[in-house]
Design an enzyme around this catalytic site. Sequence first.
Site, PDB file in Angstrom:
ATOM      1  N   ASP A 202       0.760 -10.715  -4.256  1.00  0.00           N
ATOM      2  CA  ASP A 202      -0.008 -11.048  -5.443  1.00  0.00           C
ATOM      3  C   ASP A 202      -0.683  -9.790  -5.999  1.00  0.00           C
ATOM      4  OD1 ASP A 202      -1.132 -13.228  -7.130  1.00  0.00           O
ATOM      5  OD2 ASP A 202      -3.036 -12.556  -6.284  1.00  0.00           O
ATOM      6  N   GLU A 274       3.965  -8.507  -7.695  1.00  0.00           N
ATOM      7  CA  GLU A 274       3.629  -8.965  -9.036  1.00  0.00           C
ATOM      8  C   GLU A 274       2.813  -7.876  -9.722  1.00  0.00           C
ATOM      9  OE1 GLU A 274       0.973 -12.598 -10.918  1.00  0.00           O
ATOM     10  OE2 GLU A 274       0.184 -11.402  -9.250  1.00  0.00           O
TER      11      GLU A 274
END
Length: 532
Positions: A202, A274
Site C-alpha cells: 500500500d 501502489e
Amino acid sequence: MTTAPWWKGAVVYHIYVRSFCDSNGDGHGDLVGVRSKLDYIQGLGVDAIWLSPIHPSPNRDWGYDVADYEGVHPDYGTLADLDALIADAHGRGIKVMLDEVLAHTSDEHAWFAQSRDGGQGGPKADWYVWADPADDGTAPNNWLSVFGGPAWSYQPARRQHYHHKFLRQQPKLNWLNPDAQEAALKVLDFWLARGVDGFRLDVAGCFLHDAALRDNPAIPASQRERHHWSHAGDMQQHLFDSNLPENIPLLDVVRRRVDAHNGRNGGERFVFGEFSEEEERCGAYCSPEDGLHSAYTFVLLKARKLEARAFREHLQTLERFPNHWPCISFCNHDIPRTVSRFGGTEAVARLMFTLLLTLKGATLIYQGEELGLPEGQSLTRSQLRDPVGDLYWPVARGRDGARTPMPWTEDENAPGWLPRAVEHRGLSAATQEAAPDSMLAFSRRMIALRKASPALTRGEIALIETPEPVLAFTRTEGDETLLCVFNMSQGSASFSDQRLSAARLLEPATGDAALSGETLSLGPAAAALFRL
C-alpha cells in the site's frame, strides 16, 4: 534459456475479503468464504489472488489501519483458516498474495502506544513522525491529509503533533528510524515464512518523509484543474511529506528482502506497489532490479473518459522506462468500477476487459470486473462506511460503491456489511454461469487467450500512431506478433495497416469488426485482435 518469473504476465485476481464471500452469515466476507470460491477462481484461469488486508484492525479505514501485523482479523477467521486457504490455493496452482500496509499503522497498534506513552526519550520515541507544534499550537508545517485537513494531530501525552498522511488514526511509521524500518521488513519475513507468495504494498511512495519537514509547494492557482479542487490535499505538490527520490533505494531494500525467500517454503516471490502521486520521482517505474518487481499507478485508474488519449499517453510514458515491468489496473477497491467510468454498457465492459488483458504487464482484475459489474451508486449516506464518502457527501460518495458485496446469486436479502448494489441485478455469477455468451464466459475466454499467447503474457509492446478514437499496438515475443486494435468510442471508426491483408482474426472479439483488405471497420466499443 532463462525461464521468465511467474509474475511476468501473470493475471492476479484482487479480492476485497470483506465483500467477497460470507461463509457464516454474519455479513462479513471471510477466509473460509474465499476458500469456498477457489473453484470459481480457478475456473477464471488466474495465476494468483491478492487479498485486501486481513490483519486485526479497528476498521477506521477498513483494514488499512493495522493494529497487529502478525494476526488475522476475527471477522475473517484465524491463522489456521489462512493456512488452509494457502494450501488449497497452492494445490490448484494459484499463488496467494497479501496486502501489507507498512507506511503507517493504526493508532491502536502497540508500537504507537509505546511511542506515544514512552515519552520523547522512550525506546520507540522516534518510531513515528513527531514534531513540536507551532508557537500558536497549530501544525508544524503545511502538509495536508489525503482525507482532509492538516496531516498532523496533537497528542497531549507527548506535547507534540504526529504526522498522518491519511486519517488521524493512521499515524505514519518513521522509516528513517532503522529499528522501525527493520520491524516493518520483519512483517514481510513473517508471512513469507508461512508460505505467502508475495505482497501488494500500500502507498509504496510514502515510506519516507523529509526529515527537515519542509512545506509542500502549492499548485499555482492558474494551473489548478478540476481534479485539484476535488480534494484539498491535491492543491499542493506532495514532494516532502512523501514521494522522495530516496524512496527508490529503499524499494530495492524491500525487494531484496522478499527475494531472499525465493525457494524457501515456496517458489519465486513477487512484490508490487501502489503509487498514487509523483510516480516517476519516487520509484513507480523502476526496473525489477532497481526497485520493486512491479508497480501500478493511478494514471489509468483516474481516467474517466472513453477515449484513446489517456491510454496512449500512458503507454508513451512507459516507453521511457523499457526495463520496467508494470502492473495494469483499471479499477480496484479505491476506484469507481471500470464500466461505470467509461460508459456503463456491457459492450464497454468487454472492450475494457480486452484492453486490460492485452496490455504489457501483470494484469490486476478486481473482483466482479469479470462480471462487468457497474458501480453501486444507490447507497444512501446512512449506508456508507467509507470515511471519504462521509467527508465529501453528496458531491462525492467515496469508495463504497466499488466495495458492495460480490453478487454470487440474485438473492438481494443476504446480510452484508454494505447493502447489495441494486445495479447488480441480473449480473450475478450464478446468472452468468448459465449463459454461454455472458460477460463471465467472455472474460474466461479472454484470460485463456492471454495465457496461451507468449506475446500477450511477456511480449514487448509497440504503440502504433493512430488518430482518435482508435488505440492500436502490437505485442511481440519470439516469432509471435499480435496486433490489437480498439475503438475507444461509442461511434464507428476505421484503422488501416498493410499487414492486415494477411492477418488472422483471433477469438474472442467484441463488438462489430469487418476487415476488407488492409482496412478494418470497427463498430462502437469494438476491439479486434489479429495474429500477424
